[in-house]
Scaffold this motif. Structure first.
Motif, PDB file in Angstrom:
ATOM      1  N   PRO A   1      37.873  81.679  62.062  1.00  0.00           N
ATOM      2  CA  PRO A   1      36.367  81.371  61.661  1.00  0.00           C
ATOM      3  C   PRO A   1      35.940  80.170  61.798  1.00  0.00           C
ATOM      4  N   GLY A   2      34.601  79.868  62.314  1.00  0.00           N
ATOM      5  CA  GLY A   2      34.050  78.411  62.145  1.00  0.00           C
ATOM      6  C   GLY A   2      33.572  78.007  60.960  1.00  0.00           C
ATOM      7  N   ASN A   3      33.209  76.794  60.902  1.00  0.00           N
ATOM      8  CA  ASN A   3      32.671  76.287  59.348  1.00  0.00           C
ATOM      9  C   ASN A   3      31.373  75.778  59.661  1.00  0.00           C
ATOM     10  N   PRO A   4      30.514  76.368  58.784  1.00  0.00           N
ATOM     11  CA  PRO A   4      30.585  77.723  57.861  1.00  0.00           C
ATOM     12  C   PRO A   4      31.173  78.900  58.759  1.00  0.00           C
ATOM     13  N   ALA A   5      31.816  79.744  57.801  1.00  0.00           N
ATOM     14  CA  ALA A   5      32.330  81.040  58.746  1.00  0.00           C
ATOM     15  C   ALA A   5      31.181  81.690  59.005  1.00  0.00           C
ATOM     16  N   GLU A   6      30.968  82.451  59.866  1.00  0.00           N
ATOM     17  CA  GLU A   6      30.048  83.713  60.056  1.00  0.00           C
ATOM     18  C   GLU A   6      30.489  85.104  60.170  1.00  0.00           C
ATOM     19  N   LEU A   7      30.042  85.801  59.196  1.00  0.00           N
ATOM     20  CA  LEU A   7      30.610  87.184  58.936  1.00  0.00           C
ATOM     21  C   LEU A   7      29.298  88.043  59.397  1.00  0.00           C
ATOM     22  N   ARG A   8      29.393  88.879  60.496  1.00  0.00           N
ATOM     23  CA  ARG A   8      28.420  89.759  60.759  1.00  0.00           C
ATOM     24  C   ARG A   8      28.545  91.205  59.934  1.00  0.00           C
TER      25      ARG A   8
ATOM     26  N   HIS B   1      36.583  78.120  48.297  1.00  0.00           N
ATOM     27  CA  HIS B   1      35.762  77.180  48.809  1.00  0.00           C
ATOM     28  C   HIS B   1      35.064  77.259  50.176  1.00  0.00           C
ATOM     29  N   SER B   2      35.570  77.930  50.853  1.00  0.00           N
ATOM     30  CA  SER B   2      34.869  77.955  52.412  1.00  0.00           C
ATOM     31  C   SER B   2      33.522  78.094  52.393  1.00  0.00           C
ATOM     32  N   GLU B   3      32.721  77.458  52.978  1.00  0.00           N
ATOM     33  CA  GLU B   3      31.361  78.064  53.182  1.00  0.00           C
ATOM     34  C   GLU B   3      31.159  79.081  54.350  1.00  0.00           C
ATOM     35  N   THR B   4      30.494  80.357  53.764  1.00  0.00           N
ATOM     36  CA  THR B   4      30.345  81.385  54.743  1.00  0.00           C
ATOM     37  C   THR B   4      28.975  81.996  54.576  1.00  0.00           C
ATOM     38  N   ARG B   5      28.534  82.404  55.933  1.00  0.00           N
ATOM     39  CA  ARG B   5      27.254  82.846  55.972  1.00  0.00           C
ATOM     40  C   ARG B   5      27.299  84.478  56.441  1.00  0.00           C
ATOM     41  N   PHE B   6      26.432  85.359  55.932  1.00  0.00           N
ATOM     42  CA  PHE B   6      26.403  86.816  56.570  1.00  0.00           C
ATOM     43  C   PHE B   6      25.333  86.591  57.401  1.00  0.00           C
TER      44      PHE B   6
ATOM     45  N   SER C   1      15.632  89.268  48.013  1.00  0.00           N
ATOM     46  CA  SER C   1      16.989  89.292  47.859  1.00  0.00           C
ATOM     47  C   SER C   1      17.608  89.604  49.204  1.00  0.00           C
ATOM     48  N   GLY C   2      17.079  90.419  49.991  1.00  0.00           N
ATOM     49  CA  GLY C   2      17.642  90.870  51.231  1.00  0.00           C
ATOM     50  C   GLY C   2      17.773  89.694  52.239  1.00  0.00           C
ATOM     51  N   THR C   3      16.423  88.973  52.404  1.00  0.00           N
ATOM     52  CA  THR C   3      16.414  87.759  53.036  1.00  0.00           C
ATOM     53  C   THR C   3      17.376  86.698  52.667  1.00  0.00           C
ATOM     54  N   ASN C   4      17.429  86.620  51.223  1.00  0.00           N
ATOM     55  CA  ASN C   4      18.175  85.320  50.768  1.00  0.00           C
ATOM     56  C   ASN C   4      19.683  85.679  51.102  1.00  0.00           C
ATOM     57  N   PHE C   5      20.237  87.019  51.046  1.00  0.00           N
ATOM     58  CA  PHE C   5      21.688  87.370  51.223  1.00  0.00           C
ATOM     59  C   PHE C   5      22.063  86.558  52.511  1.00  0.00           C
ATOM     60  N   PHE C   6      20.994  87.014  53.628  1.00  0.00           N
ATOM     61  CA  PHE C   6      21.393  86.388  54.932  1.00  0.00           C
ATOM     62  C   PHE C   6      21.117  85.019  55.225  1.00  0.00           C
ATOM     63  N   SER C   7      20.421  84.399  54.358  1.00  0.00           N
ATOM     64  CA  SER C   7      20.022  82.953  54.553  1.00  0.00           C
ATOM     65  C   SER C   7      20.834  81.928  53.946  1.00  0.00           C
ATOM     66  N   ASP C   8      21.164  82.362  52.700  1.00  0.00           N
ATOM     67  CA  ASP C   8      22.077  81.679  51.736  1.00  0.00           C
ATOM     68  C   ASP C   8      23.325  81.338  52.338  1.00  0.00           C
TER      69      ASP C   8
ATOM     70  N   TRP D   1      27.232  80.950  51.406  1.00  0.00           N
ATOM     71  CA  TRP D   1      27.869  81.271  50.181  1.00  0.00           C
ATOM     72  C   TRP D   1      29.584  80.675  50.150  1.00  0.00           C
ATOM     73  N   LYS D   2      30.265  80.604  49.109  1.00  0.00           N
ATOM     74  CA  LYS D   2      31.703  79.923  49.118  1.00  0.00           C
ATOM     75  C   LYS D   2      32.452  81.066  48.707  1.00  0.00           C
ATOM     76  N   VAL D   3      33.591  81.071  49.108  1.00  0.00           N
ATOM     77  CA  VAL D   3      34.536  81.782  48.796  1.00  0.00           C
ATOM     78  C   VAL D   3      35.084  81.542  47.400  1.00  0.00           C
ATOM     79  N   ALA D   4      35.130  82.541  46.360  1.00  0.00           N
ATOM     80  CA  ALA D   4      35.846  82.240  45.141  1.00  0.00           C
ATOM     81  C   ALA D   4      37.127  82.300  45.146  1.00  0.00           C
ATOM     82  N   PRO D   5      37.682  81.411  44.195  1.00  0.00           N
ATOM     83  CA  PRO D   5      39.170  81.255  44.223  1.00  0.00           C
ATOM     84  C   PRO D   5      39.880  82.627  43.928  1.00  0.00           C
ATOM     85  N   GLU D   6      39.428  83.699  43.413  1.00  0.00           N
ATOM     86  CA  GLU D   6      39.996  84.867  42.793  1.00  0.00           C
ATOM     87  C   GLU D   6      39.816  85.809  44.209  1.00  0.00           C
TER      88      GLU D   6
END
Lengths: 80, 324
Positions: B174-181, B292-297, B195-202, B204-209
């Motif tokens: 994955p890149g940084n931020p990771a991009e998950l299609r 904690h890695s940054e991720t975008r959908f 919320s649909g728009t935000n989900f794809f534009s925000d 996110w960070k991987v939670a430790p759990e």
């Protein structure tokens, strides 16, 4: 001798205390022996003790309680 | 015996390509989280691509070999060492009987795949050697490796031998931020347009759990559900549905707060609305995300998802050709 550092073995969230109500494992000026627990790293729903692989006196913590840490990141500086 | 575990690492498990066919009975597919890296590790040492390997997460094990073998480590940048001497990742190298394989601190990625020529010999359970630790099924005694465990190999062989390597452009991480299609799913219409728009534009960070069951993401805006009459039998939270089947890769957002992408050891059903599904081609990438890695959908449609699946296969074909 130069200062020694304790590194985080894992990525995750670092804690200095065993529970929120307990005192910190180690504070500045405390002595540390090899194998002493200096904090916890939380990852994958479990907590892992970070043990010192060197002995010395706690100089300073390089990360705060609840900070994100990377594997291999220095957490603590020890002086002789 | 061919390998003795001196220290097991954090949660090192035996994995192959998985256990499909029983998910409808509640038994997850398991197998490597990054199956691209798992296949390549096997190719490098000359094993069948579906041979059982070790999956080490965040921290490597320390293994003493009692027979000569060829080893390759792929996936995360978890630098391997033989008797303390550095070896290259994504390359095959030889280990002699009596030598110790260990690892340096993790530099990037999350999961390393350790393939050993001959392949790891554990019993086949429901068609697979993969470990499903939560169900105490498969792998080495149904659990992660422990100190002093002894692993056997199916055959003691040097396989394809040392010195084989995979070009950097054929290593998929994955890149940084990771991009998950992701493809909007069955319950996408339950969430508000904003919320649909935000989900794809925000971001996110991987939670430790996050673990083999699911990857949880935090830090994006709250997902709001549309007002609607609660279906009979569903829970009281707006994110609840009447219990249904969960696909691998599906995205649920309990309480609208933290999206969870189900992965290889996932539960097969439950009562949360699935707003979409991460495409199959990008599931490998999730397995390489650290806390904690940054991720975008990234929103895709079915055509793009199928093209991505084709591209991933084509990349594996290139690896096969380069090692043939």
């Amino acid at each position: 001798m130069a200062n020694k550092q304790v590194l985080s073995p894992l990525p995750g969230t670092f804690y200095r205390k065993p529970t929120p109500d307990d005192p910190a494992y180690k504070s500045e000026g405390d002595s540390v022996a090899v194998g002493d627990v200096i904090g916890l790293v939380e990852v994958m729903k479990s907590f892992h003790e970070v043990k010192s692989d060197a002995s010395g006196t706690v100089g300073s913590f390089l990360v705060e309680n609840e900070d994100a840490v990377m594997a291999g990141q220095p957490i603590l500086e020890l002086s002789d | 015996m061919a390998i003795k575990v001196i220290s097991p690492g954090l949660a090192t498990t035996v994995q192959d390509l998985g256990r499909p066919g029983y998910y409808h009975l509640g038994i997850p597919i398991s197998g490597g989280m990054d199956r691209y890296a798992l296949r390549v590790a096997n190719m490098l040492v000359g094993n069948d691509e579906d041979a059982a390997v070790l999956e080490a997460v965040f921290m490597g094990p320390e293994l003493e070999f009692t027979a000569d073998a060829t080893v390759a480590v792929t996936g995360a940048d978890l630098p391997p060492k033989v008797d303390g001497e550095a070896r290259e990742s994504w390359s095959s190298f030889e280990i002699k009987a009596g030598q110790v394989l260990s690892f340096d601190y993790l530099k990037s990625g999350a999961r390393a795949y350790i393939a050993i020529s001959g392949g790891i010999d554990v019993p086949i359970v429901l068609g697979s050697r993969s470990t499903y630790a939560l169900g105490a099924l498969g792998g080495f005694e149904g659990r992660a490796l422990g100190k002093d465990d002894e692993l056997k190999l199916l055959s003691e062989t040097l396989g394809a031998g040392s010195g084989r390597t995979v070009a950097p452009e054929l290593r998929r991480l994955p890149g940084n931020p990771a991009e998950l299609r992701a493809l909007p799913g069955l319950y996408w219409h339950w969430i508000t347009e904003d919320s649909g728009t935000n989900f794809f534009s925000d971001t996110w960070k991987v939670a430790p759990e996050a673990d083999r069951i699911g990857y949880r993401f935090k830090g994006g805006q709250h997902i709001q559900f549309n007002e609607r009459e609660r279906p009979f039998g569903a829970g009281s939270d707006p994110s609840n549905i009447v219990d249904g089947c969960y696909p691998y890769g599906s995205i649920q957002v309990p309480g609208g707060t933290e999206p969870i992408v189900l992965h290889r050891d996932a539960v097969s059903g439950g009562g949360y609305a699935m707003i979409g599904t991460v495409i199959s081609a990008d599931m490998d990438l999730i397995g390489q995300l650290q806390p904690h890695s940054e991720t975008r959908f990234v929103k895709v449609d079915m055509e793009e998802a199928l093209a991505a699946r084709h591209d991933r296969r084509a990349l594996l074909d290139k690896v096969r050709a380069s090692l043939a």
